[in-house]
Design an enzyme around this catalytic site. Structure first.
Site: not given
Ligand code: AMP
Length: 576
Positions: A8, A70, A147, A169
Site C-alpha cells: 500500500d 503521491k 485500494e 477510504d
C-alpha cells in the site's frame, strides 16, 4: 518468482504485507513500525533517509524533506536537490526500495515481485507512474489494484453472501469511495468516485492554521515566517487531531516556538473536539459529494448498501463516522485496522497471482471515460466510465475532408462533451489512408485496457490494413530512457549505501578493538601495555592510510595480542 509482497504505497504512510500460509501478515519495518511514513529526506551531508528517520528530521530540514509525493504522481512536478531533478516516480521508488528492503530483512530472502495499490480514482498516467516507480525500485509490478478493492478483500467480504458494500477510504492525502458488488467470491467494482487532493493532511492544515492564528493573536508573530517552527506546529496539530479521536479535549504545548524582542514565545492552547469539528466540518462534508456520486453511478440508494467499510487512518475521526452513520442509516463497519487493510488485501491479491489463494477473482472498472477527439473538438467516448476491466472495444471513424490521407488520433480521458474540458493522454498519426471522398474511408479505432488499467490504443485503415498504435504514457510520465537512468541511479545508491555501511562496520570494528585494548592494558604488565599501545598506534596509522590490507593485518595483530592477554574478553558476538 520470489515471494510476492503486497504494498500500500500511501500518501502519508505506506504498508507492506505478505501471505504466511493463508493469512496476510503485516511486515514490520526495522524499528518495528507496522506502517512507514512515505517521507524521503536528503541530509546536508549527502545521506538519503526514508520513513521514520526522514519524518523525524523534517522539522530541522524542511527544505530537503519530501512528503505527500503521491499527490504529484503522473505530473511533471520535479524536485531539485543539489542540482539534480527528481521525478515523483523516483522519490516514490525510494520509498518502495525501503519497503522492499524491510520485506527482504523480514523474510530473509530477496524480494523481486509485488502487487501495488493505487486510489481507484487514479488516472492512467498516475497508474503508469506508480508502475514505473516499482520498476525503478527493482520490483516487477505484477499487478496494480485499486485500494478499495484490496480493502474489501482484507475485510473478507468476498466470502460472505452476495451483497453490495461501500468502501469509504479517507487517508492522509486522498479520498476514495467505491461501491463493490460481491457474489460467489467475485468482487466487482460498480462505481468509484473520489478526490485525490483531500485527506488527513487537510485536517492538519485546518487545525494548524487555527493554532497559528491564536499564536499570532497572543504574540503578533507569524509562524509562516519560520519553517522549523511551522513544522513543529503542524506535527503538534496532527498529534492533537489523533488524540481528539479518542478524547473530547486536548492540550497543545509548544515551548520556545519562536522568539522576539521580549524573548522566547510559547504556544499553549486547549482544543476541544467541538472546536476541531467546527474547523473541519467542510472537509467531512466534501467527502459526501463523491459518496452521492458513486451511489448515483451504481444506481443505488444508501439502503441498497449492506455494509460500509472504513479504510484509511482519517476514517477514525468521530465526525466522519457520525456523518456516514447518519447518511447511510447504519453503523459503519470497523472490523480491522484501517491503516493496514489495504496492504493486507494487496498481499491476498498477490496470493491469488501466485496461486496460493484460490476462489477469488477481481474485476475492476475504468474510473473515467476514454475516447478520441472528433471534428470540432467533440469528445467521442469509446469506453464509458465504470466499465469492467479488462476491456477491448472498437469504433469505426471516417475522414472529414476529401482525399484526406492521414488522421491525427488524440486520446482523451474525462466526462466532458468537448475535449477541451478533458485530459489529453496521448496522440499519434495514422498515415497512408487510401485517398477517397470524405466519409468513405473506414478507420477502426480500438481501445484496450488491461487489468492494471493501462490503456493501449490502435487505429487501422480497413482498406489498406495500415495500423498505428500507442500505449498511453502521458507526456508528463517518464520515457523508457529516463526510467532506465533512474533504475541505474537507484542501484548505484543501493551499492553506495552498502559501501557506506561496510565502512561504518569497519570503523566500528577498529573502535571496538582499540576500546578493548584500553580496558585490557589497565590490567596487564608495563611491558604488555607498551606492546598494546604500539599495536593500537600502528592500527590507527593503517586506518589513516586507507590501505585495506594493511588495516586488516594490523587488526589481526592487535586481536591476536588481546586474545592472548584477555581470552575471556572475546565473546565473538556483534555489538550495537
Ligand atoms: P493513512 O494514509 O491511511 O495511513 O492515513 C494517515 C492519516 O490518518 C494521517 O493524516 C493521520 O494523521 C490520520 N490518522 C491516523 N490515526 C488517526 C486517528 N486516530 N484519528 C484521526 N486521524 C488519524
Amino acid at each position: 518468482m520470489s515471494r510476492l509482497i503486497g504494498i500500500d504505497l500511501g500518501t502519508t504512510n505506506s504498508c507492506v504485507a505478505v501471505m504466511e500460509g493463508s493469512e496476510p501478515v503485516i511486515i514490520p519495518n526495522e524499528t518495528g513500525g507496522r506502517t512507514t511514513p512515505s517521507v524521503v529526506a536528503f541530509t546536508k551531508d549527502g545521506q538519503r533517509l526514508v520513513g521514520q528517520a526522514a519524518k523525524r528530521q523534517a522539522v530541522t530540514n524542511p527544505d530537503r524533506t519530501i512528503s505527500s509525493i503521491k499527490r504529484e504522481m503522473g505530473s511533471d512536478y520535479r524536485i531539485n536537490i543539489d542540482g539534480k531533478r527528481y521525478s515523483p516516480q523516483e522519490i516514490s521508488a525510494m520509498i518502495l526500495q525501503k519497503l522492499k528492503e524491510d520485506a527482504e530483512n523480514y523474510l530473509g530472502e530477496p524480494v523481486t515481485d509485488a502487487v501495488i495499490t493505487v486510489p481507484a480514482y487514479f488516472t492512467d498516467s498516475q497508474r503508469q507512474a506508480t508502475k514505473d516507480a516499482g520498476t525503478i525500485a527493482g520490483l516487477n509490478v505484477q499487478r496494480i489494484i485499486n485500494e478499495p478493492t484490496a480493502a474489501a478483500l482484507a475485510y473478507g467480504v468476498d466470502k460472505e453472501q452476495s451483497q453490495k458494500v461501500m468502501v469509504y477510504d479517507l487517508g492522509g492525502g486522498t479520498f476514495d469511495v467505491s461501491i463493490l458488488e460481491i457474489s460467489n467470491g467475485v468482487i466487482e467494482v460498480l462505481a468509484t468516485a473520489g478526490n485525490n487532493r483531500l485527506g488527513g493532511d487537510d485536517f492538519d492544515t485546518a487545525l494548524t492554521e487555527y493554532l497559528a492564528g491564536e499564536f499570532r493573536r497572543d504574540t503578533g508573530l507569524d509562524i509562516h515566517r519560520d519553517n522549523a517552527a511551522y513544522y513543529r506546529l503542524r506535527e503538534a496539530a496532527e498529534k492533537a487531531k489523533v488524540e481528539l479521536s479518542g478524547m473530547l479535549e486536548t492540550q497543545v504545548n509548544l515551548p520556545f516556538l519562536m522568539s522576539d524582542k521580549k524573548g522566547p514565545r510559547h504556544l499553549e492552547a486547549t482544543v476541544t473536539r467541538a472546536k476541531f469539528e467546527q474547523l473541519t466540518a467542510h472537509l467531512v462534508e466534501a467527502t459526501m459529494g463523491p459518496v452521492r456520486q458513486a451511489l448515483a453511478d451504481a444506481n443505488l440508494q444508501p439502503s441498497g448498501i449492506a455494509k460500509t467499510l472504513l479504510v484509511g487512518g482519517s476514517s477514525r475521526i468521530p465526525a466522519v463516522q457520525n456523518t456516514i452513520r447518519k447518511f447511510m442509516g447504519k453503523e459503519p463497519f470497523k472490523g480491522i485496522n484501517p491503516d493496514e487493510c489495504v496492504a493486507m488485501g494487496a498481499s491476498l491479491q498477490a496470493g491469488v497471482l501466485a496461486g496460493t489463494v484460490t476462489g477469488l477473482l477481481l474485476i475492476d472498472v475504468t474510473p473515467l471515460s476514454l475516447g478520441i477527439e472528433t471534428v470540432g473538438g467533440v469528445f467521442s467516448k469509446i469506453i464509458d466510465r465504470n466499465t469492467t476491466l479488462p476491456i477491448k472495444r472498437s469504433e469505426i471513424y471516417t475522414t472529414a475532408a476529401n482525399f484526406q490521407t492521414s488522421v491525427e488520433v488524440k486520446v482523451f480521458q474525462g466526462e466532458r462533451y468537448m475535449t477541451s474540458g478533458n485530459r489529453l493522454l496521448g496522440n499519434f498519426r495514422l498515415n497512408g489512408i487510401r485517398p477517397a471522398l470524405r466519409g468513405v474511408p473506414q478507420i477502426e479505432v480500438t481501445f484496450e485496457i488491461d487489468t492494471n488499467g493501462i490503456v493501449h490504443v490502435s487505429a487501422r485503415d480497413l482498406a489498406t490494413g495500415r495500423q498505428q498504435e500507442i500505449t498511453i504514457t502521458a507526456s508528463s510520465n517518464l520515457s523508457q530512457a529516463e526510467i532506465d537512468r533512474a533504475i541505474r541511479d537507484a542501484q548505484q545508491y543501493s551499492e553506495e549505501d552498502k559501501r557506506r555501511r561496510a565502512e561504518a562496520d569497519a570503523q566500528h570494528e577498529v573502535d571496538s578493538l582499540i576500546y578493548r585494548a584500553a580496558a585490557v592494558s589497565k590490567k596487564c604488565t608495563r611491558e604488555d601495555r607498551k606492546r598494546l599501545d604500539e599495536a593500537c598506534s600502528q592500527l590507527k596509522k593503517a586506518v589513516k592510510s586507507k590501505d585495506t590490507s594493511r588495516i586488516i593485518a594490523e587488526e589481526e595483530e592487535l586481536r591476536r595480542m588481546l586474545d592472548t592477554l584477555d581470552p575471556a574478553g572475546n565473546s565473538g558476538q556483534g555489538t550495537f
